[in-house]
Scaffold this motif. Structure first.
Motif, short mmCIF file in Angstrom:
data_model
loop_
_atom_site.label_atom_id
_atom_site.label_comp_id
_atom_site.label_asym_id
_atom_site.label_seq_id
_atom_site.Cartn_x
_atom_site.Cartn_y
_atom_site.Cartn_z
N VAL A 105 5.03 -5.29 -5.69
CA VAL A 105 4.04 -6.11 -6.41
C VAL A 105 4.75 -7.22 -7.18
O VAL A 105 4.40 -8.40 -7.06
CB VAL A 105 3.20 -5.23 -7.38
CG1 VAL A 105 2.41 -6.09 -8.35
CG2 VAL A 105 2.26 -4.32 -6.59
N HIS A 106 5.78 -6.87 -7.93
CA HIS A 106 6.42 -7.88 -8.78
C HIS A 106 7.22 -8.91 -7.98
O HIS A 106 7.39 -10.05 -8.43
CB HIS A 106 7.29 -7.21 -9.85
CG HIS A 106 6.47 -6.49 -10.87
ND1 HIS A 106 5.37 -7.05 -11.47
CD2 HIS A 106 6.57 -5.24 -11.39
CE1 HIS A 106 4.83 -6.18 -12.31
NE2 HIS A 106 5.54 -5.07 -12.28
N TYR A 155 10.91 -0.93 -14.34
CA TYR A 155 9.63 -0.55 -13.73
C TYR A 155 9.56 0.93 -13.37
O TYR A 155 8.48 1.42 -13.09
CB TYR A 155 9.40 -1.41 -12.47
CG TYR A 155 10.55 -1.33 -11.49
CD1 TYR A 155 11.71 -2.08 -11.70
CD2 TYR A 155 10.50 -0.49 -10.39
CE1 TYR A 155 12.78 -1.99 -10.83
CE2 TYR A 155 11.57 -0.40 -9.51
CZ TYR A 155 12.71 -1.16 -9.74
OH TYR A 155 13.78 -1.05 -8.88
N TRP A 181 7.77 -10.51 -13.16
CA TRP A 181 6.44 -9.89 -13.34
C TRP A 181 5.48 -10.65 -12.43
O TRP A 181 5.55 -11.88 -12.33
CB TRP A 181 5.99 -9.93 -14.80
CG TRP A 181 4.77 -9.06 -14.97
CD1 TRP A 181 3.48 -9.44 -14.80
CD2 TRP A 181 4.76 -7.67 -15.28
NE1 TRP A 181 2.64 -8.35 -14.97
CE2 TRP A 181 3.41 -7.25 -15.27
CE3 TRP A 181 5.75 -6.71 -15.54
CZ2 TRP A 181 3.02 -5.93 -15.54
CZ3 TRP A 181 5.36 -5.41 -15.81
CH2 TRP A 181 4.02 -5.03 -15.81
N ALA A 182 4.57 -9.93 -11.80
CA ALA A 182 3.65 -10.55 -10.84
C ALA A 182 2.65 -11.47 -11.52
O ALA A 182 2.23 -11.20 -12.65
CB ALA A 182 2.90 -9.46 -10.09
N TYR A 186 -1.90 -11.39 -8.01
CA TYR A 186 -1.13 -10.45 -7.20
C TYR A 186 -1.09 -9.08 -7.89
O TYR A 186 -1.22 -8.05 -7.23
CB TYR A 186 0.29 -10.99 -6.96
CG TYR A 186 0.89 -10.48 -5.67
CD1 TYR A 186 0.73 -11.19 -4.47
CD2 TYR A 186 1.63 -9.31 -5.62
CE1 TYR A 186 1.26 -10.72 -3.28
CE2 TYR A 186 2.17 -8.84 -4.44
CZ TYR A 186 2.00 -9.55 -3.27
OH TYR A 186 2.53 -9.08 -2.10
N PHE A 187 -0.95 -9.08 -9.20
CA PHE A 187 -0.93 -7.81 -9.94
C PHE A 187 -2.23 -7.04 -9.71
O PHE A 187 -2.25 -5.82 -9.65
CB PHE A 187 -0.74 -8.09 -11.44
CG PHE A 187 -0.57 -6.86 -12.27
CD1 PHE A 187 0.62 -6.13 -12.23
CD2 PHE A 187 -1.58 -6.42 -13.12
CE1 PHE A 187 0.78 -4.98 -12.99
CE2 PHE A 187 -1.42 -5.28 -13.89
CZ PHE A 187 -0.24 -4.55 -13.84
N ARG A 188 -3.32 -7.80 -9.51
CA ARG A 188 -4.62 -7.16 -9.34
C ARG A 188 -4.81 -6.54 -7.96
O ARG A 188 -5.87 -5.99 -7.67
CB ARG A 188 -5.74 -8.14 -9.68
CG ARG A 188 -5.59 -8.67 -11.11
CD ARG A 188 -6.87 -8.79 -11.83
NE ARG A 188 -7.41 -7.50 -12.21
CZ ARG A 188 -8.53 -7.33 -12.89
NH1 ARG A 188 -9.24 -8.36 -13.24
NH2 ARG A 188 -8.95 -6.12 -13.19
N ALA A 195 -3.59 -0.37 -12.74
CA ALA A 195 -3.17 -1.58 -13.45
C ALA A 195 -3.31 -1.39 -14.96
O ALA A 195 -2.42 -1.73 -15.74
CB ALA A 195 -4.00 -2.78 -12.98
N PHE A 219 3.38 -11.48 -17.63
CA PHE A 219 2.98 -10.18 -18.18
C PHE A 219 1.84 -10.36 -19.18
O PHE A 219 0.83 -9.65 -19.13
CB PHE A 219 4.17 -9.49 -18.87
CG PHE A 219 3.76 -8.31 -19.68
CD1 PHE A 219 3.51 -7.08 -19.07
CD2 PHE A 219 3.57 -8.40 -21.06
CE1 PHE A 219 3.09 -5.99 -19.80
CE2 PHE A 219 3.15 -7.31 -21.81
CZ PHE A 219 2.92 -6.10 -21.17
N CYS A 222 -1.42 -11.01 -17.48
CA CYS A 222 -1.99 -9.80 -16.86
C CYS A 222 -2.62 -8.91 -17.92
O CYS A 222 -3.72 -8.36 -17.72
CB CYS A 222 -0.91 -9.00 -16.13
SG CYS A 222 -0.39 -9.77 -14.58
#
Ligand code: G6P
Length: 471
Positions: A105-106, A155, A181-182, A186-188, A195, A219, A222
């Motif tokens: 992800v990141h 992580y 950090w994504a 993308y983090f979603r 999450a 970060f 997010c």
């Protein structure tokens, strides 16, 4: 609930998956300990022990059979506590979640038409990740003195700050992320509840910190998007750009084995030829395949370089438990062979690739590099970009991806590339090869100064002091 605090409680604690020491079981049944290097090791040893052996403690996971055996025999190293977490739980947490989900992800590594797939297997592995984080939180809670500072790393241990906060509200808890950090979209990709859990876990810390402003901002974005506008209340967000250890590198780079490697490498390269050097773990994010494609493009489009340049590519295997890493390693090797078959002649091998890790040989390559190629598709920092200018003998032009964390500090004196663009990377290699020696040396001096601005021990102490003073 407040757990029982051991009577030899520590004032400063570090927690990370991989610890500063590892054990190998020898044939005669004894255990050999091997100490690792790196920023955390020198940082933690910089803390005065003030005659008190237990002033600092490093909590880490037992990673192999040797480590587990050491824990069982009680053959520890002072200042280190290894957790003998069930091997299956560890594998699911480390390979399944940390390396295959959070790392992906990141670093934005998924091929999204088909992956990720968050199904029952993912949920099973996630439960292991929780168990593994819980083991760290419990150990830290029982080892920390009242009001102690705890620095949780990376992580692998995102849930630890939140869990530890519940067990020990008196502690000062910091978390440091060594990866990028994504971005929010993308983090979603992660399931919503996961999450939220990850962010809440981290926000259990008094302070979270990152290698660059870019990752810290991602970060924060997010946290606000997923948890709401107030998410960051109570948690400071900091940036500490880990630098290279100039003193150590310069000393190490002039030891005998490095000098010997330089002679051998120079012989293999051939007198008078230029070198393009890269040194990486064979990691999907390092973009080694596109680097080789760019080098092939350079030879194709600019035939004047044929026979005049050698690409030294050291690609050290990493995370070989994962099939996708094994496949990637094979693809890297295949492409190097193809280039050598296509362009090589009796007295010129275009790519010199080595896969077995040798730090002395890496330093020899750093010293003699005319050009360093650092083109990750995404990277938390990338210390190679910082180390090469520090030890370079005659100055080295740096071709640097704008997606590496190091770009924030080194971009001004590097030749910057979009890591996906093969043509632009080939052009950058050409520009680097023809850079005037005087300019190259000047730029290398400035790169080296920027690269060593925050050496490892200072980096560690800066985090600790920001955490304990609330700065
Ligand atoms: C790289 C990353 C770190 C990470 C480490 C884990 O160095 O920059 O963020 O902690 O890999 O490596 P390992 O070999 O333990 O999986």
């Amino acid at each position: 609930m407040v757990s029982t605090v051991s009577e030899h409680a520590a004032q400063v604690l570090v927690a990370s998956n991989r610890g500063p020491v590892s054990y190998t079981l020898l044939e005669d049944g004894t255990l050999a300990a091997k100490r690792g290097g790196g920023g955390l090791v020198s940082g933690l040893s910089a803390i005065g022990r003030a005659g008190e052996e237990t002033a600092s403690l490093w909590v880490c996971a037992a990673l192999g059979d040797g480590d587990r055996e050491a824990v069982r025999r009680g053959e520890g190293t002072a200042g280190v506590r290894m957790l003998d977490i069930d091997a299956g739980v560890h594998a699911d947490a480390y390979n399944g979640i940390a390396n295959s989900v959070l790392w992906f992800v990141h670093h934005m590594l998924y091929q999204t038409p088909l992956e990720p797939v968050f199904d029952t297997e993912f949920r099973r592995q996630w439960a292991a990740y929780e168990t593994y984080n819980r083991a760290f939180a419990d150990a830290l809670a029982s080892e920390a003195a009242p009001g102690a500072a705890v620095l949780v790393q990376d992580y692998h241990l995102c849930l630890v700050p939140g869990m530890l906060r519940e067990l020990r509200p008196d502690l000062r808890i910091g978390h440091f992320t060594h990866t990028p950090w994504a971005p929010v979209d993308y983090f979603r990709l992660l399931p919503d509840d996961i999450a939220r859990q990850l962010l809440r876990g981290l926000l259990g810390a008094d302070r979270v910190a990152f290698l660059t402003r870019r990752w810290a901002d991602a970060f924060a974005a997010c946290a606000v998007e997923v948890l709401g506008a107030e998410a960051l209340e109570g948690t400071a967000v900091g940036v500490h750009g880990l630098g290279a250890d100039a003193e150590f590198l310069r000393e190490r780079a002039h030891q005998e084995d490095v000098n010997e490697w330089m002679v051998r490498l120079r012989e293999r390269v051939g007198a008078g030829r230029r070198t393009i050097v890269r040194v990486d773990r064979t990691e999907l994010s390092k973009n080694i395949v596109r680097g080789l494609l760019a080098y092939r493009r350079l030879l194709a489009d600019r035939p004047e370089w044929r026979g005049q340049v050698v690409h030294i590519a050291f690609a050290y295997p990493s995370r070989q438990d994962l099939e996708v890493y094994r496949d990637y390693t094979a693809a890297v090797r295949r492409l190097a062979d193809e280039i050598n078959a296509e362009y090589g002649t009796d007295d010129w091998q275009p790519v010199l690739m080595e896969l077995d890790d040798d730090f002395g040989r890496s330093l020899a390559a750093y010293r003699m590099a005319d050009v360093a190629l650092v083109n990750p598709i995404r990277d938390g920092m990338n210390l190679v970009a910082k180390e090469v200018p520090v030890v370079s003998d005659a100055g080295c032009a740096l071709v640097l991806s704008r997606e590496a964390g190091a770009y924030e500090e080194l971009g001004g004196d590097a030749i910057v590339v979009n890591p996906y663009d093969i043509g632009a990377t080939a052009d950058a290699l050409h520009a680097a090869l023809v850079m005037e020696p005087g300019e190259r040396a000047e730029r290398t001096k400035r790169l080296s100064a920027a690269a060593t601005a925050l050496p490892p021990a200072a980096w560690f102490l800066a985090q600790l002091s920001a955490l304990t003073t609330g700065a």
